[in-house]
Every structure is written in C-alpha cells, then in structure tokens.
Design a protein around this motif. Structure first.
Motif, mmCIF file in Angstrom:
data_model
loop_
_atom_site.group_PDB
_atom_site.id
_atom_site.type_symbol
_atom_site.label_atom_id
_atom_site.label_comp_id
_atom_site.label_asym_id
_atom_site.label_seq_id
_atom_site.Cartn_x
_atom_site.Cartn_y
_atom_site.Cartn_z
ATOM 1 N N ALA A 111 61.289 86.362 61.112
ATOM 2 C CA ALA A 111 60.863 84.968 61.247
ATOM 3 C C ALA A 111 59.345 84.888 61.374
ATOM 4 C CB ALA A 111 61.529 84.323 62.458
ATOM 5 N N PHE A 112 58.782 85.747 62.207
ATOM 6 C CA PHE A 112 57.340 85.750 62.391
ATOM 7 C C PHE A 112 56.620 86.114 61.094
ATOM 8 C CE2 PHE A 112 53.354 87.826 63.922
ATOM 9 C CZ PHE A 112 52.734 86.654 64.347
ATOM 10 N N ALA A 113 57.123 87.098 60.368
ATOM 11 C CA ALA A 113 56.510 87.496 59.094
ATOM 12 C C ALA A 113 56.515 86.328 58.111
ATOM 13 C CB ALA A 113 57.250 88.698 58.506
ATOM 14 N N GLU A 114 57.590 85.557 58.090
ATOM 15 C CA GLU A 114 57.648 84.403 57.195
ATOM 16 C C GLU A 114 56.637 83.331 57.615
ATOM 17 O OE1 GLU A 114 60.878 81.086 55.918
ATOM 18 O OE2 GLU A 114 61.520 83.190 55.767
ATOM 19 N N LEU A 115 56.488 83.118 58.920
ATOM 20 C CA LEU A 115 55.504 82.142 59.391
ATOM 21 C C LEU A 115 54.085 82.573 59.031
ATOM 22 C CD1 LEU A 115 56.950 81.187 62.878
ATOM 23 C CD2 LEU A 115 56.860 79.756 60.819
ATOM 24 N N VAL A 116 53.794 83.851 59.172
ATOM 25 C CA VAL A 116 52.463 84.362 58.805
ATOM 26 C C VAL A 116 52.226 84.157 57.308
ATOM 27 C CG1 VAL A 116 51.063 86.461 58.578
ATOM 28 C CG2 VAL A 116 52.252 85.965 60.728
ATOM 29 N N ALA A 117 53.247 84.403 56.490
ATOM 30 C CA ALA A 117 53.102 84.216 55.043
ATOM 31 C C ALA A 117 52.832 82.750 54.704
ATOM 32 C CB ALA A 117 54.360 84.702 54.322
ATOM 33 N N ARG A 118 53.402 81.826 55.456
ATOM 34 C CA ARG A 118 53.229 80.397 55.161
ATOM 35 C C ARG A 118 51.966 79.807 55.779
ATOM 36 N NH1 ARG A 118 58.914 77.292 54.524
ATOM 37 N NH2 ARG A 118 60.174 79.050 53.864
ATOM 38 N N THR B 3 57.908 72.187 64.229
ATOM 39 C CA THR B 3 58.019 72.918 62.971
ATOM 40 C C THR B 3 56.766 72.596 62.167
ATOM 41 O OG1 THR B 3 59.507 73.469 61.136
ATOM 42 C CG2 THR B 3 59.333 71.131 61.718
ATOM 43 N N GLY B 4 56.688 73.081 60.951
ATOM 44 C CA GLY B 4 55.468 72.874 60.187
ATOM 45 C C GLY B 4 55.704 72.228 58.837
ATOM 46 N N VAL B 5 54.649 71.627 58.321
ATOM 47 C CA VAL B 5 54.737 70.919 57.036
ATOM 48 C C VAL B 5 55.021 71.873 55.875
ATOM 49 C CG1 VAL B 5 53.277 69.008 57.800
ATOM 50 C CG2 VAL B 5 52.227 70.988 56.659
ATOM 51 N N ARG B 6 54.764 73.146 56.058
ATOM 52 C CA ARG B 6 55.049 74.130 55.007
ATOM 53 C C ARG B 6 56.467 74.690 55.113
ATOM 54 N NH1 ARG B 6 49.166 76.979 55.528
ATOM 55 N NH2 ARG B 6 48.000 75.259 54.585
ATOM 56 N N GLN B 7 57.299 74.025 55.889
ATOM 57 C CA GLN B 7 58.708 74.398 56.038
ATOM 58 C C GLN B 7 59.580 73.170 55.731
ATOM 59 O OE1 GLN B 7 57.380 76.025 59.984
ATOM 60 N NE2 GLN B 7 59.271 77.181 59.702
ATOM 61 N N PRO B 8 59.558 72.709 54.491
ATOM 62 C CA PRO B 8 60.313 71.488 54.156
ATOM 63 C C PRO B 8 61.808 71.625 54.385
ATOM 64 C CG PRO B 8 59.536 72.595 52.169
ATOM 65 C CD PRO B 8 58.866 73.274 53.336
ATOM 66 N N GLU B 9 62.337 72.843 54.263
ATOM 67 C CA GLU B 9 63.768 73.029 54.502
ATOM 68 C C GLU B 9 64.103 72.829 55.980
ATOM 69 O OE1 GLU B 9 61.283 76.048 55.051
ATOM 70 O OE2 GLU B 9 61.903 75.975 52.956
ATOM 71 N N VAL C 44 49.195 69.431 69.848
ATOM 72 C CA VAL C 44 48.500 68.142 69.813
ATOM 73 C C VAL C 44 47.438 68.109 68.719
ATOM 74 C CG1 VAL C 44 46.968 66.603 71.112
ATOM 75 C CG2 VAL C 44 49.009 67.552 72.201
ATOM 76 N N ASP C 45 46.691 69.151 68.580
ATOM 77 C CA ASP C 45 45.623 69.200 67.572
ATOM 78 C C ASP C 45 45.956 70.158 66.434
ATOM 79 O OD1 ASP C 45 43.871 67.358 68.871
ATOM 80 O OD2 ASP C 45 43.385 68.928 70.323
ATOM 81 N N ALA C 46 47.214 70.219 66.047
ATOM 82 C CA ALA C 46 47.664 71.114 64.981
ATOM 83 C C ALA C 46 48.170 70.262 63.817
ATOM 84 C CB ALA C 46 48.757 72.034 65.494
ATOM 85 N N PRO C 47 47.311 69.982 62.846
ATOM 86 C CA PRO C 47 47.675 69.047 61.773
ATOM 87 C C PRO C 47 48.824 69.504 60.878
ATOM 88 C CG PRO C 47 45.581 70.119 61.291
ATOM 89 C CD PRO C 47 45.958 70.505 62.689
#
Length: 147
Positions: free
Chosen positions: A21-28, A106-112, A132-135
């Motif tokens: 999971a962490f490796a995928e987050l780093v890639a994104r 979650t993040g905008v680069r994780q649409p699923e 809070v300050d993480a766009p």
C-alpha cells in the motif's frame, strides 16, 4: 470464498499488504512519508483461498469517532467487491468499538478509492489534522447507524 478477520499489527501478511500500500502511495504522490497509525488501531485482513489480498484499519480519534486507515486491495483482486466487503466489516468493527462516526482521508490521485467511499455514503468534509493544507487530499466522513 472471502474471509475477513482481525489481525494484530505485527502479523506478517498484514505487514506485506501495508508495504505494498505504501509503495503504491509513493508511486502516486511521491515520498511524502507515511501517515502514522495510532496505537490502539484495529486491523482487518481479507483473504481469498487462504491468500491475504486486502487490509484496512480503524483507529481511535475520540470517544465517538474512528478513522479509517490503510485501506488497500492487491491490484489483481480489485474490481471484485472485496473493498466494499472490507469497508462494511470495518464499519461493523467501528460500531462494536462504540464509534458513531468514521472519517478518512484519501487523495485525488486515487479515483477508485473516492468512488468507493462515495458509493458507500461517505460525504466530503473539511480537511482535518495534517490534511488541512494538503491540496491533493480529500477527507470524508460517515455517520454510523446503530446496529
């Protein structure tokens, strides 16, 4: 057959899933660092045919609020409803722990992931804590009905 069970934080199969999971987050998103999971978090692992393929956790925020962490499904097992089943089991666990609300980031680069949470009645909420300050972050919450 899908089996979902609680595992301890030091479980080897859970550790493998968390590393993936962490490796995928780093890639994104790049190497921004892993958000911490609080002591007292409870982990669930989903297995298919004896193979661990997904994980997630509920960690305490306060007496009535839990936070979802570490939701992850191995890529080869996505699109089979495993995440939905795991999310439902995590919500059940949160209710057992006395939480009336769950929140998550979650993040905008994780649409699923966004699609999953919105499909499961999570609603956008104001960013909290380090988000809070993480766009690139989207925060969600859901009120949990009593079982």
């Amino acid at each position: 057959m899908l089996v979902i069970e609680e595992r301890t934080a030091d479980d080897g199969e859970l550790a493998t899933l968390l590393d993936a999971a962490f490796a995928e987050l780093v890639a994104r998103y790049g190497p921004d660092g892993r958000s911490q999971v609080k002591e007292g978090a409870r982990y669930l692992v989903a297995s298919v045919a004896g193979q661990a393929v997904a994980c997630g956790a509920v960690q305490p925020v306060d007496a009535v609020t839990g936070e979802l962490k570490r939701m992850y499904v191995v890529p080869g097992h996505r699109g089979r409803g495993i995440a939905t089943s795991l999310l439902s089991a995590l919500e059940d666990l949160a209710r057992e722990l006395g939480y009336r609300r769950l929140r998550l980031a979650t993040g905008v680069r994780q649409p699923e992931a966004i699609a999953l949470y919105e499909r499961c009645a999570y609603t956008l909420t104001e960013p909290y804590g380090k988000y809070v300050d993480a766009p690139l972050t989207r925060c969600y919450q859901k009120a949990l009905a009593r079982a």
